[in-house]
Write a protein that holds these residues in place. Structure first.
Motif, mmCIF file in Angstrom:
data_model
loop_
_atom_site.group_PDB
_atom_site.id
_atom_site.type_symbol
_atom_site.label_atom_id
_atom_site.label_comp_id
_atom_site.label_asym_id
_atom_site.label_seq_id
_atom_site.Cartn_x
_atom_site.Cartn_y
_atom_site.Cartn_z
ATOM 1 N N GLY A 175 0.794 -1.213 0.000
ATOM 2 C CA GLY A 175 0.000 0.000 0.000
ATOM 3 C C GLY A 175 0.830 1.268 0.000
ATOM 4 O O GLY A 175 0.277 2.372 -0.044
ATOM 5 N N GLY A 176 2.138 1.130 0.073
ATOM 6 C CA GLY A 176 3.007 2.294 0.071
ATOM 7 C C GLY A 176 3.054 3.011 1.406
ATOM 8 O O GLY A 176 3.447 4.178 1.463
ATOM 9 N N LEU A 177 2.669 2.320 2.479
ATOM 10 C CA LEU A 177 2.663 2.955 3.792
ATOM 11 C C LEU A 177 4.038 2.924 4.447
ATOM 12 O O LEU A 177 4.371 3.811 5.227
ATOM 13 C CB LEU A 177 1.644 2.259 4.710
ATOM 14 C CG LEU A 177 0.207 2.188 4.189
ATOM 15 C CD1 LEU A 177 -0.701 1.572 5.240
ATOM 16 C CD2 LEU A 177 -0.295 3.562 3.789
ATOM 17 N N TRP A 178 4.829 1.922 4.142
ATOM 18 C CA TRP A 178 6.169 1.817 4.713
ATOM 19 C C TRP A 178 7.187 2.587 3.879
ATOM 20 O O TRP A 178 7.955 3.382 4.402
ATOM 21 C CB TRP A 178 6.598 0.360 4.795
ATOM 22 C CG TRP A 178 5.884 -0.439 5.833
ATOM 23 C CD1 TRP A 178 4.790 -0.055 6.564
ATOM 24 C CD2 TRP A 178 6.197 -1.763 6.256
ATOM 25 N NE1 TRP A 178 4.411 -1.047 7.408
ATOM 26 C CE2 TRP A 178 5.245 -2.110 7.250
ATOM 27 C CE3 TRP A 178 7.165 -2.679 5.890
ATOM 28 C CZ2 TRP A 178 5.261 -3.354 7.883
ATOM 29 C CZ3 TRP A 178 7.180 -3.926 6.521
ATOM 30 C CH2 TRP A 178 6.249 -4.248 7.506
ATOM 31 N N ALA A 192 -0.463 -2.113 -5.906
ATOM 32 C CA ALA A 192 -0.956 -1.291 -4.806
ATOM 33 C C ALA A 192 -2.406 -0.889 -4.995
ATOM 34 O O ALA A 192 -3.158 -0.750 -4.018
ATOM 35 C CB ALA A 192 -0.081 -0.039 -4.665
ATOM 36 N N HIS A 193 -2.836 -0.705 -6.234
ATOM 37 C CA HIS A 193 -4.208 -0.260 -6.486
ATOM 38 C C HIS A 193 -5.240 -1.304 -6.073
ATOM 39 O O HIS A 193 -6.436 -0.993 -5.995
ATOM 40 C CB HIS A 193 -4.390 0.075 -7.973
ATOM 41 C CG HIS A 193 -3.670 1.317 -8.400
ATOM 42 N ND1 HIS A 193 -2.294 1.362 -8.538
ATOM 43 C CD2 HIS A 193 -4.120 2.559 -8.711
ATOM 44 C CE1 HIS A 193 -1.938 2.575 -8.922
ATOM 45 N NE2 HIS A 193 -3.018 3.326 -9.030
ATOM 46 N N TYR A 198 -3.628 1.268 0.117
ATOM 47 C CA TYR A 198 -3.221 2.276 -0.866
ATOM 48 C C TYR A 198 -4.229 3.416 -0.907
ATOM 49 O O TYR A 198 -3.863 4.590 -0.946
ATOM 50 C CB TYR A 198 -3.084 1.640 -2.251
ATOM 51 C CG TYR A 198 -2.946 2.649 -3.372
ATOM 52 C CD1 TYR A 198 -1.725 3.260 -3.637
ATOM 53 C CD2 TYR A 198 -4.054 3.002 -4.153
ATOM 54 C CE1 TYR A 198 -1.606 4.198 -4.662
ATOM 55 C CE2 TYR A 198 -3.936 3.930 -5.173
ATOM 56 C CZ TYR A 198 -2.714 4.526 -5.422
ATOM 57 O OH TYR A 198 -2.606 5.455 -6.424
ATOM 58 N N TRP A 199 -5.506 3.053 -0.890
ATOM 59 C CA TRP A 199 -6.555 4.067 -0.972
ATOM 60 C C TRP A 199 -6.696 4.817 0.342
ATOM 61 O O TRP A 199 -7.060 6.001 0.349
ATOM 62 C CB TRP A 199 -7.856 3.399 -1.393
ATOM 63 C CG TRP A 199 -7.722 2.731 -2.722
ATOM 64 C CD1 TRP A 199 -7.562 1.396 -2.957
ATOM 65 C CD2 TRP A 199 -7.660 3.365 -3.999
ATOM 66 N NE1 TRP A 199 -7.414 1.150 -4.307
ATOM 67 C CE2 TRP A 199 -7.481 2.351 -4.968
ATOM 68 C CE3 TRP A 199 -7.762 4.693 -4.422
ATOM 69 C CZ2 TRP A 199 -7.395 2.625 -6.320
ATOM 70 C CZ3 TRP A 199 -7.679 4.958 -5.773
ATOM 71 C CH2 TRP A 199 -7.502 3.939 -6.709
ATOM 72 N N LEU A 200 -6.392 4.155 1.443
ATOM 73 C CA LEU A 200 -6.350 4.860 2.726
ATOM 74 C C LEU A 200 -5.246 5.908 2.705
ATOM 75 O O LEU A 200 -5.431 7.037 3.184
ATOM 76 C CB LEU A 200 -6.110 3.847 3.857
ATOM 77 C CG LEU A 200 -5.982 4.407 5.273
ATOM 78 C CD1 LEU A 200 -7.258 5.107 5.702
ATOM 79 C CD2 LEU A 200 -5.630 3.293 6.255
ATOM 80 N N ARG A 201 -4.121 5.538 2.150
ATOM 81 C CA ARG A 201 -3.010 6.486 1.997
ATOM 82 C C ARG A 201 -3.414 7.662 1.113
ATOM 83 O O ARG A 201 -3.086 8.816 1.404
ATOM 84 C CB ARG A 201 -1.808 5.743 1.410
ATOM 85 C CG ARG A 201 -0.604 6.609 1.038
ATOM 86 C CD ARG A 201 0.484 5.694 0.497
ATOM 87 N NE ARG A 201 1.672 6.427 0.073
ATOM 88 C CZ ARG A 201 1.896 6.843 -1.169
ATOM 89 N NH1 ARG A 201 0.987 6.608 -2.121
ATOM 90 N NH2 ARG A 201 3.008 7.486 -1.479
ATOM 91 N N GLY A 213 -9.371 13.613 -7.455
ATOM 92 C CA GLY A 213 -9.698 12.190 -7.494
ATOM 93 C C GLY A 213 -9.804 11.532 -6.146
ATOM 94 O O GLY A 213 -9.847 10.297 -6.068
ATOM 95 N N THR A 214 -9.852 12.326 -5.064
ATOM 96 C CA THR A 214 -10.017 11.727 -3.740
ATOM 97 C C THR A 214 -11.313 10.938 -3.666
ATOM 98 O O THR A 214 -11.411 9.941 -2.941
ATOM 99 C CB THR A 214 -10.021 12.825 -2.654
ATOM 100 O OG1 THR A 214 -8.834 13.614 -2.780
ATOM 101 C CG2 THR A 214 -10.048 12.212 -1.265
ATOM 102 N N TRP A 215 -12.319 11.356 -4.427
ATOM 103 C CA TRP A 215 -13.603 10.661 -4.417
ATOM 104 C C TRP A 215 -13.449 9.221 -4.897
ATOM 105 O O TRP A 215 -14.217 8.339 -4.483
ATOM 106 C CB TRP A 215 -14.615 11.410 -5.294
ATOM 107 C CG TRP A 215 -14.226 11.504 -6.750
ATOM 108 C CD1 TRP A 215 -13.472 12.458 -7.335
ATOM 109 C CD2 TRP A 215 -14.583 10.581 -7.786
ATOM 110 N NE1 TRP A 215 -13.320 12.206 -8.673
ATOM 111 C CE2 TRP A 215 -13.996 11.067 -8.979
ATOM 112 C CE3 TRP A 215 -15.338 9.417 -7.818
ATOM 113 C CZ2 TRP A 215 -14.142 10.403 -10.190
ATOM 114 C CZ3 TRP A 215 -15.487 8.748 -9.036
ATOM 115 C CH2 TRP A 215 -14.892 9.247 -10.204
ATOM 116 N N VAL A 216 -12.459 8.969 -5.769
ATOM 117 C CA VAL A 216 -12.223 7.600 -6.221
ATOM 118 C C VAL A 216 -11.777 6.737 -5.040
ATOM 119 O O VAL A 216 -12.252 5.604 -4.853
ATOM 120 C CB VAL A 216 -11.168 7.568 -7.341
ATOM 121 C CG1 VAL A 216 -10.863 6.129 -7.743
ATOM 122 C CG2 VAL A 216 -11.622 8.380 -8.535
ATOM 123 N N ALA A 217 -10.865 7.281 -4.228
ATOM 124 C CA ALA A 217 -10.412 6.556 -3.044
ATOM 125 C C ALA A 217 -11.567 6.286 -2.096
ATOM 126 O O ALA A 217 -11.675 5.200 -1.516
ATOM 127 C CB ALA A 217 -9.312 7.351 -2.336
#
Length: 243
Positions: A175-178, A192-193, A198-201, A213-217
């Motif tokens: 998710g790219g959090l680390w 990641a998608h 990933y979407w939380l990030r 595009g935050t609405w997509v997340a």
């Protein structure tokens, strides 16, 4: 929702040493560690690398804290607690609502602790941005609370903790959090998608980078909320029907 039961559930959680050490302490230590490794410089998106690390670790800690609710649910199933529910006025939906609410209550102090440390380190956010990040990330943790509940209803008390811990590792990495996705291989950025972290990030980073595009997340996380919720309700009905 039975507020008395909810209060007792939260007290039981926060009095546990594991809550302080692993749920709160470990994400804070990881934030300090990764912050030192990646340093503090301005990224192409205009965000400081240390701020991006803080958001990633806040998302990781909050989602992990919510997800681990399943360990308590699995243990209660093993101990026969759900059988006792049939002898009380509390119905199944009330029990599930308390578990989700307690998971959200666990996630909140994780966010507060990491943001407090980030504030002390001088992360360049305005008061409005601090508040917005706290609210957005906390709300976006809800799917992980329900997902943790689903894991607990399928798992066993002596194994679900290990399963959840093993799940959090790829969720944090992919998710790219680390580690920022920008420095990872391209295939990992693609994978990641397909993971909710990933979407939380994205919910945390997009408002800071002014990315559209935050609405997509939000929609993707809504899907991760609805599907596990349907699984939880069906599994709980089957469990209680067998008791």
């Amino acid at each position: 929702m039975n507020t008395t039961y909810l209060a007792l559930e939260i007290k039981r959680i926060v009095r546990s040493p594991q809550f302080t050490i692993f749920t709160i302490g470990m994400p804070v230590v990881m934030y300090l560690l990764f912050g030192a490794i990646f340093g503090d410089y301005v990224l192409d998106n205009g965000l400081h690398s240390s701020t991006q690390t803080m958001i990633g670790m806040a998302a990781y800690g909050a989602s992990g804290g919510a997800l681990f609710t399943g360990t308590r649910v699995a243990q209660e199933r093993t101990d026969g607690w759900q059988r006792q529910l049939r002898l009380t006025p509390m119905r199944g939906p009330g029990y599930l609502a308390v578990k989700v609410a307690s998971a959200m209550a666990v996630a909140l102090p994780v966010l507060l602790a990491i943001f407090f440390v980030g504030f002390l380190r001088g992360e360049p956010l305005t008061a409005a941005e601090w508040g917005r990040q706290l609210v957005f990330l906390w709300a976006a943790t809800l799917p992980f609370a329900v997902l943790g509940l689903a894991i607990g209803l399928f798992g066993k008390g002596d194994t679900v903790g290990a399963v959840t811990g093993a799940l959090m590792m790829p969720l944090g990495m992919l998710g790219g959090l680390w580690i920022p996705l920008e420095i990872l291989p391209g295939w990992m950025a693609t994978v990641a998608h397909f993971v909710p972290t990933y979407w939380l990030r994205r919910v945390g980073l997009d408002p800071l980078t002014h990315t559209s595009g935050t609405w997509v997340a939000v929609l993707v996380l809504a899907g991760w909320l609805v599907i596990p919720a349907l699984v939880v309700m069906r599994r709980f009905r089957l469990d209680t029907a067998r008791l």
